[in-house]
Design a protein around this motif. Structure first.
Motif, PDB file in Angstrom:
ATOM      1  N   ARG A 267      31.921  -7.789 -34.146  1.00 25.97           N
ATOM      2  CA  ARG A 267      31.688  -7.067 -32.899  1.00 25.97           C
ATOM      3  C   ARG A 267      31.937  -5.554 -33.049  1.00 25.97           C
ATOM      4  O   ARG A 267      32.753  -5.125 -33.857  1.00 25.97           O
ATOM      5  N   SER A 268      31.203  -4.795 -32.262  1.00 22.57           N
ATOM      6  CA  SER A 268      31.380  -3.335 -32.165  1.00 22.57           C
ATOM      7  C   SER A 268      31.144  -2.598 -33.470  1.00 22.57           C
ATOM      8  O   SER A 268      31.747  -1.549 -33.720  1.00 22.57           O
ATOM      9  N   GLY A 269      30.272  -3.124 -34.309  1.00 20.15           N
ATOM     10  CA  GLY A 269      29.967  -2.447 -35.567  1.00 20.15           C
ATOM     11  C   GLY A 269      31.197  -2.286 -36.443  1.00 20.15           C
ATOM     12  O   GLY A 269      32.055  -3.166 -36.503  1.00 20.15           O
ATOM     13  N   THR A 270      31.317  -1.148 -37.106  1.00 20.89           N
ATOM     14  CA  THR A 270      32.465  -0.914 -37.984  1.00 20.89           C
ATOM     15  C   THR A 270      33.764  -0.746 -37.202  1.00 20.89           C
ATOM     16  O   THR A 270      34.852  -0.981 -37.750  1.00 20.89           O
ATOM     17  N   LEU A 271      33.682  -0.366 -35.922  1.00 23.19           N
ATOM     18  CA  LEU A 271      34.905  -0.188 -35.131  1.00 23.19           C
ATOM     19  C   LEU A 271      35.676  -1.492 -34.997  1.00 23.19           C
ATOM     20  O   LEU A 271      36.919  -1.491 -34.941  1.00 23.19           O
ATOM     21  N   GLY A 272      34.956  -2.605 -34.944  1.00 18.70           N
ATOM     22  CA  GLY A 272      35.623  -3.895 -34.814  1.00 18.70           C
ATOM     23  C   GLY A 272      36.494  -4.231 -36.004  1.00 18.70           C
ATOM     24  O   GLY A 272      37.437  -5.036 -35.892  1.00 18.70           O
ATOM     25  N   LEU A 273      36.224  -3.605 -37.159  1.00 18.67           N
ATOM     26  CA  LEU A 273      37.009  -3.862 -38.365  1.00 18.67           C
ATOM     27  C   LEU A 273      38.386  -3.205 -38.314  1.00 18.67           C
ATOM     28  O   LEU A 273      39.251  -3.497 -39.139  1.00 18.67           O
ATOM     29  N   LEU A 274      38.577  -2.321 -37.334  1.00 19.82           N
ATOM     30  CA  LEU A 274      39.878  -1.667 -37.194  1.00 19.82           C
ATOM     31  C   LEU A 274      40.828  -2.469 -36.317  1.00 19.82           C
ATOM     32  O   LEU A 274      42.032  -2.217 -36.298  1.00 19.82           O
ATOM     33  N   GLU A 275      40.293  -3.432 -35.590  1.00 18.30           N
ATOM     34  CA  GLU A 275      41.129  -4.249 -34.710  1.00 18.30           C
ATOM     35  C   GLU A 275      41.875  -5.305 -35.523  1.00 18.30           C
ATOM     36  O   GLU A 275      41.416  -5.748 -36.576  1.00 18.30           O
ATOM     37  N   ARG A 276      43.018  -5.711 -35.036  1.00 18.62           N
ATOM     38  CA  ARG A 276      43.790  -6.787 -35.665  1.00 18.62           C
ATOM     39  C   ARG A 276      44.220  -7.777 -34.605  1.00 18.62           C
ATOM     40  O   ARG A 276      44.994  -7.421 -33.717  1.00 18.62           O
ATOM     41  N   PRO A 277      43.680  -8.997 -34.643  1.00 17.16           N
ATOM     42  CA  PRO A 277      42.714  -9.446 -35.650  1.00 17.16           C
ATOM     43  C   PRO A 277      41.355  -8.771 -35.477  1.00 17.16           C
ATOM     44  O   PRO A 277      41.043  -8.248 -34.403  1.00 17.16           O
ATOM     45  N   VAL A 278      40.570  -8.813 -36.546  1.00 20.14           N
ATOM     46  CA  VAL A 278      39.244  -8.217 -36.502  1.00 20.14           C
ATOM     47  C   VAL A 278      38.417  -8.891 -35.412  1.00 20.14           C
ATOM     48  O   VAL A 278      38.487 -10.113 -35.232  1.00 20.14           O
ATOM     49  N   GLU A 279      37.632  -8.069 -34.696  1.00 20.52           N
ATOM     50  CA  GLU A 279      36.785  -8.613 -33.635  1.00 20.52           C
ATOM     51  C   GLU A 279      35.559  -9.283 -34.249  1.00 20.52           C
ATOM     52  O   GLU A 279      34.617  -8.617 -34.662  1.00 20.52           O
ATOM     53  N   ALA A 280      35.614 -10.594 -34.351  1.00 21.43           N
ATOM     54  CA  ALA A 280      34.517 -11.352 -34.955  1.00 21.43           C
ATOM     55  C   ALA A 280      34.415 -12.718 -34.287  1.00 21.43           C
ATOM     56  O   ALA A 280      35.401 -13.236 -33.755  1.00 21.43           O
TER      57      ALA A 280
ATOM     58  N   GLY B  57      27.437  -5.876 -29.871  1.00 22.41           N
ATOM     59  CA  GLY B  57      27.889  -4.505 -29.672  1.00 22.41           C
ATOM     60  C   GLY B  57      27.622  -3.662 -30.910  1.00 22.41           C
ATOM     61  O   GLY B  57      27.356  -4.181 -31.993  1.00 22.41           O
ATOM     62  N   SER B  58      27.695  -2.350 -30.750  1.00 28.57           N
ATOM     63  CA  SER B  58      27.426  -1.445 -31.856  1.00 28.57           C
ATOM     64  C   SER B  58      28.212  -0.158 -31.655  1.00 28.57           C
ATOM     65  O   SER B  58      28.872   0.026 -30.633  1.00 28.57           O
ATOM     66  N   THR B  59      28.129   0.725 -32.622  1.00 29.69           N
ATOM     67  CA  THR B  59      28.757   2.036 -32.489  1.00 29.69           C
ATOM     68  C   THR B  59      27.971   3.056 -33.285  1.00 29.69           C
ATOM     69  O   THR B  59      27.435   2.748 -34.346  1.00 29.69           O
ATOM     70  N   ASN B  60      27.880   4.264 -32.743  1.00 33.97           N
ATOM     71  CA  ASN B  60      27.271   5.365 -33.488  1.00 33.97           C
ATOM     72  C   ASN B  60      28.246   6.533 -33.588  1.00 33.97           C
ATOM     73  O   ASN B  60      27.865   7.693 -33.689  1.00 33.97           O
ATOM     74  N   ARG B  61      29.519   6.203 -33.566  1.00 39.12           N
ATOM     75  CA  ARG B  61      30.563   7.218 -33.715  1.00 39.12           C
ATOM     76  C   ARG B  61      31.683   6.652 -34.594  1.00 39.12           C
ATOM     77  O   ARG B  61      31.779   5.458 -34.818  1.00 39.12           O
ATOM     78  N   GLY B  62      32.490   7.523 -35.077  1.00 43.56           N
ATOM     79  CA  GLY B  62      33.636   7.070 -35.869  1.00 43.56           C
ATOM     80  C   GLY B  62      33.323   6.844 -37.328  1.00 43.56           C
ATOM     81  O   GLY B  62      33.405   5.721 -37.823  1.00 43.56           O
ATOM     82  N   ASP B  63      32.930   7.896 -38.051  1.00 40.69           N
ATOM     83  CA  ASP B  63      32.709   7.806 -39.496  1.00 40.69           C
ATOM     84  C   ASP B  63      33.991   7.297 -40.148  1.00 40.69           C
ATOM     85  O   ASP B  63      35.040   7.938 -40.029  1.00 40.69           O
ATOM     86  N   PRO B  64      33.954   6.147 -40.834  1.00 39.28           N
ATOM     87  CA  PRO B  64      35.175   5.588 -41.436  1.00 39.28           C
ATOM     88  C   PRO B  64      35.874   6.537 -42.400  1.00 39.28           C
ATOM     89  O   PRO B  64      37.093   6.478 -42.565  1.00 39.28           O
ATOM     90  N   PHE B  65      35.118   7.438 -43.018  1.00 37.29           N
ATOM     91  CA  PHE B  65      35.680   8.346 -44.013  1.00 37.29           C
ATOM     92  C   PHE B  65      36.185   9.654 -43.392  1.00 37.29           C
ATOM     93  O   PHE B  65      36.848  10.435 -44.064  1.00 37.29           O
ATOM     94  N   ALA B  66      35.863   9.864 -42.136  1.00 37.90           N
ATOM     95  CA  ALA B  66      36.354  11.043 -41.412  1.00 37.90           C
ATOM     96  C   ALA B  66      36.472  10.653 -39.944  1.00 37.90           C
ATOM     97  O   ALA B  66      35.792  11.191 -39.077  1.00 37.90           O
TER      98      ALA B  66
ATOM     99  N   GLY C  86      42.645  15.351 -32.593  1.00 38.20           N
ATOM    100  CA  GLY C  86      41.569  16.213 -33.027  1.00 38.20           C
ATOM    101  C   GLY C  86      41.361  16.263 -34.524  1.00 38.20           C
ATOM    102  O   GLY C  86      40.369  16.834 -35.003  1.00 38.20           O
ATOM    103  N   SER C  87      42.249  15.662 -35.271  1.00 39.88           N
ATOM    104  CA  SER C  87      42.125  15.668 -36.727  1.00 39.88           C
ATOM    105  C   SER C  87      41.176  14.553 -37.183  1.00 39.88           C
ATOM    106  O   SER C  87      40.754  13.719 -36.391  1.00 39.88           O
ATOM    107  N   LYS C  88      40.844  14.566 -38.459  1.00 34.67           N
ATOM    108  CA  LYS C  88      39.993  13.535 -39.060  1.00 34.67           C
ATOM    109  C   LYS C  88      40.802  12.786 -40.117  1.00 34.67           C
ATOM    110  O   LYS C  88      41.574  13.387 -40.862  1.00 34.67           O
ATOM    111  N   LYS C  89      40.616  11.474 -40.164  1.00 33.54           N
ATOM    112  CA  LYS C  89      41.385  10.648 -41.089  1.00 33.54           C
ATOM    113  C   LYS C  89      40.466   9.645 -41.776  1.00 33.54           C
ATOM    114  O   LYS C  89      39.571   9.077 -41.146  1.00 33.54           O
TER     115      LYS C  89
END
Length: 357
Positions: free
Chosen positions: A40-53, A74-83, A89-92
């Motif tokens: 779920r929610s594209g790559t953003l779902g991989l940040l949830e614990r447990p993963v949204e699946a 669901g999907s996402t077009n924001r939140g580059d995993p590498f930045a 306001g910072s990037k991680k």
């Protein structure tokens, strides 16, 4: 042991995504006895614990799902995993967290449905995970390299063409110049195709440098010949010609459609109105072509995993479903060929592209 494969949708939504998910789940179960997990929610779902699946049950993915726009995962077009943008306001770099979440799902392969940007991110994200990855191209802009068609494009063109069909009678009734702004972040595929299908008088795309004075002259010629209205299609990336800026009509808040309508009204003396389709092009019921493309792409993606292949994208070429290395897709773009069949057809029909009087 039964294999587990995953599927996620990433980037902007479009018509045909649900049909793709359904095709993958059905082919995996009926063709190979595999289980399909929807992330779920594209790559953003991989940040949830447990993963949204969620485990997808093919018996519940009926034909009605193939007719629905959007993506139920669901999907996402924001939140580059590498930045990844953080609250301060910072990037991680959070790619490691996403990879860890992916590994926790114990998948034997992943199918990602996205545009060129999403496929690039997913490819880089999965590289350290060793999970085989297959890409499926989707974008209403139809600008993914090495495929003639991407899921969502056909529906977007159909919506834009219908808009032109509706704008023509109202424009004629009030003697107006009707400007339709369509999507096309970097390419004019929607604009040129809909412009031809919808019998537009002017089509402006980023691939063909255009001049406002040429457009004005064409509309003036139409009016001199007895026409009382005109249809203009402009891609959002077509730019604002090369004419000097005017503070009253060139404010940053104005998109190219609104800008063009203001300029045309001033230059021709005709009343001009702008219509911006925007996200209307994304959310429609998919056309038959998009449903067919989704089905063929979904089936082929699963078959590629079954064949032990990875790091490839399914594609449509010369009326066949093929697969190409992702390395030949990411970082590239397929724009409108300014000397191609559609541009030649538009010119032959007398459609003004803004570059020639």
């Amino acid at each position: 042991m039964t294999k587990r494969i995953g599927i996620l949708t990433s980037g902007g939504d479009c018509a045909g995504l649900n049909a793709t998910i359904r095709a993958v789940a059905l082919r995996a179960r009926h063709g190979y006895g595999w289980t399909t997990v929807g992330l779920r929610s594209g790559t953003l779902g991989l940040l949830e614990r447990p993963v949204e699946a969620v485990e997808l049950d093919p018996d519940r993915l009926d034909a009605a799902l193939a007719r629905q726009g959007g993506t139920f995962l669901g999907s996402t077009n924001r939140g580059d995993p590498f930045a990844f943008p953080m609250p301060d306001g910072s990037k991680k770099d959070r790619s490691g967290e996403m990879v860890a979440g992916l590994k926790g799902l114990a998948l034997d392969g992943l199918i990602g449905v996205g545009g060129d940007g999403s496929l690039d991110i997913l490819r880089r994200l999965l590289a350290p995970s060793k999970v085989p990855f297959i890409g499926v191209p989707k974008t209403i802009d139809n600008d993914v390299a090495n495929t003639e068609r991407a899921i969502g494009y056909s529906t977007a063109v159909a919506v834009a063409t219908e808009a032109l069909d509706r704008l023509h009678p109202t424009g004629a009734s009030h003697e107006r110049v009707m400007v339709l702004e369509v999507m096309g972040r970097d390419a004019g595929h929607i604009a040129i195709a809909a412009g031809i299908a919808g019998a537009a008088d002017v089509v402006l795309i980023p691939e063909v440098p255009w001049h406002l004075k040429v457009v004005v002259a064409h509309i003036d010629a139409l009016r001199a010949a007895g026409r009382t209205s005109a249809l203009v299609v402009v891609a959002e990336a077509a730019g604002q010609s090369d004419d000097p800026a005017e503070p009253d009509s060139d404010a940053p808040a104005h998109g190219v459609g609104d800008w063009l309508a203001r300029r045309l009204s001033k230059a021709t003396g005709a009343e001009a109105r702008a219509t911006v389709l925007g996200h209307v092009q994304r959310g429609a019921m998919p056309t038959a072509e998009d449903r067919l493309l989704a089905a063929t792409f979904g089936v082929r993606a699963v078959d590629l995993l079954a064949e032990g292949k990875a790091d490839r994208m399914v594609a449509w070429w010369n009326r066949q479903v093929i697969d190409v290395p992702l390395a030949k897709v990411v970082g590239r773009s397929r724009t409108v060929d300014k000397d191609g069949a559609l541009v030649r057809t538009a010119r032959a029909l007398g459609i003004c592209l803004g570059d020639k009087a």
